[in-house]
Design an enzyme around this catalytic site. Structure first.
Site, PDB file in Angstrom:
ATOM      1  N   CYS A   1      37.552  32.200  40.150  1.00 50.99           N
ATOM      2  CA  CYS A   1      39.274  32.495  40.323  1.00 50.99           C
ATOM      3  C   CYS A   1      39.504  33.033  41.808  1.00 50.99           C
ATOM      4  CB  CYS A   1      39.473  33.626  38.957  1.00 50.99           C
ATOM      5  SG  CYS A   1      41.427  33.887  39.265  1.00 50.99           S
TER       6      CYS A   1
ATOM      7  N   LYS B   1      30.704  37.779  38.557  1.00 52.99           N
ATOM      8  CA  LYS B   1      31.689  38.058  39.406  1.00 52.99           C
ATOM      9  C   LYS B   1      31.926  39.147  40.140  1.00 52.99           C
ATOM     10  CE  LYS B   1      36.924  37.263  40.202  1.00 52.99           C
ATOM     11  NZ  LYS B   1      38.300  37.307  39.299  1.00 52.99           N
TER      12      LYS B   1
ATOM     13  N   GLU C   1      37.063  29.055  34.071  1.00 54.00           N
ATOM     14  CA  GLU C   1      36.704  30.733  33.842  1.00 54.00           C
ATOM     15  C   GLU C   1      36.883  30.975  32.596  1.00 54.00           C
ATOM     16  OE1 GLU C   1      38.462  34.792  35.854  1.00 54.00           O
ATOM     17  OE2 GLU C   1      39.577  33.006  35.788  1.00 54.00           O
TER      18      GLU C   1
END
Length: 512
Positions: free
Chosen positions: A388, A338, A277
């Site tokens: 994540c 995301k 990430e």
């Protein structure tokens, strides 16, 4: 409300000091079952004091008992957050514990409500009915905690069994909530023996034992059919210090580290190289020089790159996304933004009221949420990426598989948590995502823990915390669509419905 003439007496639980000690011991035993210590067998008895108190105490008292257990449990489980606040916030110690205690107090409410509901059902319909409903109520509480206020499904009972492969195979049908149900059932059965005696608890104990044996039989059968992977992928773990990661002055040095590791990975001729990430701490599409350098790396190793970076959308003021890029030698082939952002990390809820907290910690950003579950086209094995925190949300994860992903990538940056149990707890959710969808997962973490995970949930390879290196492994493509991929949290919905039905039925019926 009349008392149940068959209700058990308080016994030793009537002693406040003993009761308090048992509830705190319950929390400690529960935490010890999770990664970090990983004494996973302890979870099978950790809720016995909570359910025992619910059997003999009033609903109001059980609410406080359950909340105390939950508060202590989450305070201990999330203690690694203190490292984050001490290192990356302006909050002085010991005030760094205030947000942790606040979060633990909130999460503890769900345990308290479950205990109160069990107590109430015991008084309305008898101890057997109340304890029989306990695992349904517990799953309902976990599901609600995973969805209320953007959701925080951390520390589900089932996650304590992440490395016990025969137990977690039922997640293909039930999701992680099925393992929580099983653990809740065993704890409730043992509590009934402790409080009611073996003669009155024999039926519940037999049912829990049968459920456990059936789960193990299904698990062993599923593990007997595991297959070898054919798609070779490489994961890069650069172990770059968080304090330097966002320093624009060392970007060239950071990319040098990535290039060296990527070239090392290229020696194994992988089909794909995966970075963590925000590996490139810039707005990638608006930095032509860095983009060209990454394209050159892809050409050099003869493999596409999957990497995390920021992305800036046009407009004023500019909006930023936490994104995953699929980069070929020709340039950016696909992108995923995301969707589920971290509250008070990547955005501030109720920003007009709470925006002042941005000045408290350097890790608080103001990012935009993506809206599309993008599946990246790749040879005959398209894949999805979760970034994540998204890995802890099973419904979000399964959307990528339902849309055709043959394997999954999880990229993360757990450097915020240092050498604590936090990164290991984070890793422990992924075996469940693998089993739920029977999909292989490649995980790339900046400072660890990076891993290759099979569709059975077995973690085949690992790079530990703050190790710099490369993982090269073979992933197997998804061969079938599971019940969970098709229907999602149907089991949890059923538990929620049955729990509400039990409460409604008990409310309408006369007291036994």
């Amino acid at each position: 409300m009349a008392a149940d003439p068959a209700a058990p007496g308080l016994g030793v639980l009537g002693n406040a000091r003993v009761r308090l000690s048992l509830l705190l011991a319950s929390a400690v035993l529960g935490v010890l079952a999770y990664p970090g210590v990983n004494w996973h067998l302890l979870i099978w008895i950790s809720l016995v004091p909570v359910f025992s108190c619910a059997l003999v105490r009033s609903p109001r008292q059980a609410l406080s008992d359950g909340w105390l257990y939950g508060f202590a449990f989450f305070t201990l489980l999330l203690r690694w957050l203190d490292y984050t606040f001490q290192t990356y916030s302006a909050i002085p110690w010991p005030l760094t514990w205030l947000p942790i205690l606040g979060l633990a107090g909130y999460c503890g409410l769900y345990a308290g409500l479950v205990a109160s509901a069990v107590s109430w059902l015991c008084r309305r319909r008898g101890p057997g009915f109340g304890l029989g409903a306990a695992p349904f109520l517990w799953v309902a509480g976990e599901w609600l905690r995973g969805h209320d206020l953007s959701g925080f499904p951390w520390g589900l009972l089932g996650y304590s069994q992440a490395f016990v492969l025969p137990v977690i195979q039922i997640a293909e049908w039930t999701g992680a909530y099925g393992v929580s149900f099983l653990i809740g059932s065993v704890n409730a059965a043992i509590a009934s023996v402790v409080v009611l005696g073996l003669s009155r608890a024999r039926g519940g104990l037999a049912a829990a034992a049968a459920l456990l044996l059936l789960t193990l039989a299904v698990g062993w059968q599923a593990l007997a059919g595991s297959a070898n992977g054919t798609l070779r992928v490489a994961v890069v773990q650069p172990s770059i210090d968080q304090a330097r990661k966002w320093d624009a002055g060392v970007l060239a040095q950071t990319l040098d580290v990535y290039r060296a590791l990527t070239v090392e990975a290229g020696q194994a001729s992988p089909a794909l190289v995966i970075w963590p990430e925000t590996a490139a701490p810039i707005s990638l599409r608006h930095d032509p020089a860095t983009l060209e350098r990454l394209r050159a790396m892809s050409r050099e190793v003869r493999a596409p790159l999957v990497l995390g970076a920021l992305d800036a959308a046009p407009g004023t003021p500019r909006r930023y996304f936490n994104s995953a890029f699929f980069l070929r030698k020709e340039g950016i082939a696909a992108k995923y933004d995301k969707i589920h952002l971290v509250p008070f990390g990547e955005y501030v809820p109720l920003s007009p009221l709470l925006g002042f907290v941005r000045g408290w910690a350097e890790f608080i950003s103001e990012l935009e949420s993506g809206t599309v579950h993008a599946v990246f086209p790749f040879q005959k094995t398209p894949f999805g990426v979760v970034i994540c925190y998204e890995g802890i949300f099973p419904e979000l994860f399964r959307q990528f598989v339902a849309k055709g992903a043959q394997f999954m990538v999880n990229m993360t940056n757990d450097a915020w948590f240092g050498k604590t149990s936090g990164p290991w707890q984070h890793l422990a959710v992924l075996p469940f995502r693998a089993v739920e969808n029977r999909v292989a997962i490649a995980r790339a973490a900046n400072t660890g823990v990076s891993a290759m995970i099979e569709p059975t949930g077995r973690i085949r390879q690992v790079l530990g915390l703050f190790q710099r290196g490369v993982l090269v492994g073979h992933l197997v493509g998804r061969t079938r669509t599971t019940f969970y991929t098709r229907y999602g949290d149907l089991f949890a919905y059923a538990c929620l419905g049955l729990a509400l039905g039990a409460l409604g039925w008990a409310a309408l019926r006369r007291v036994v």
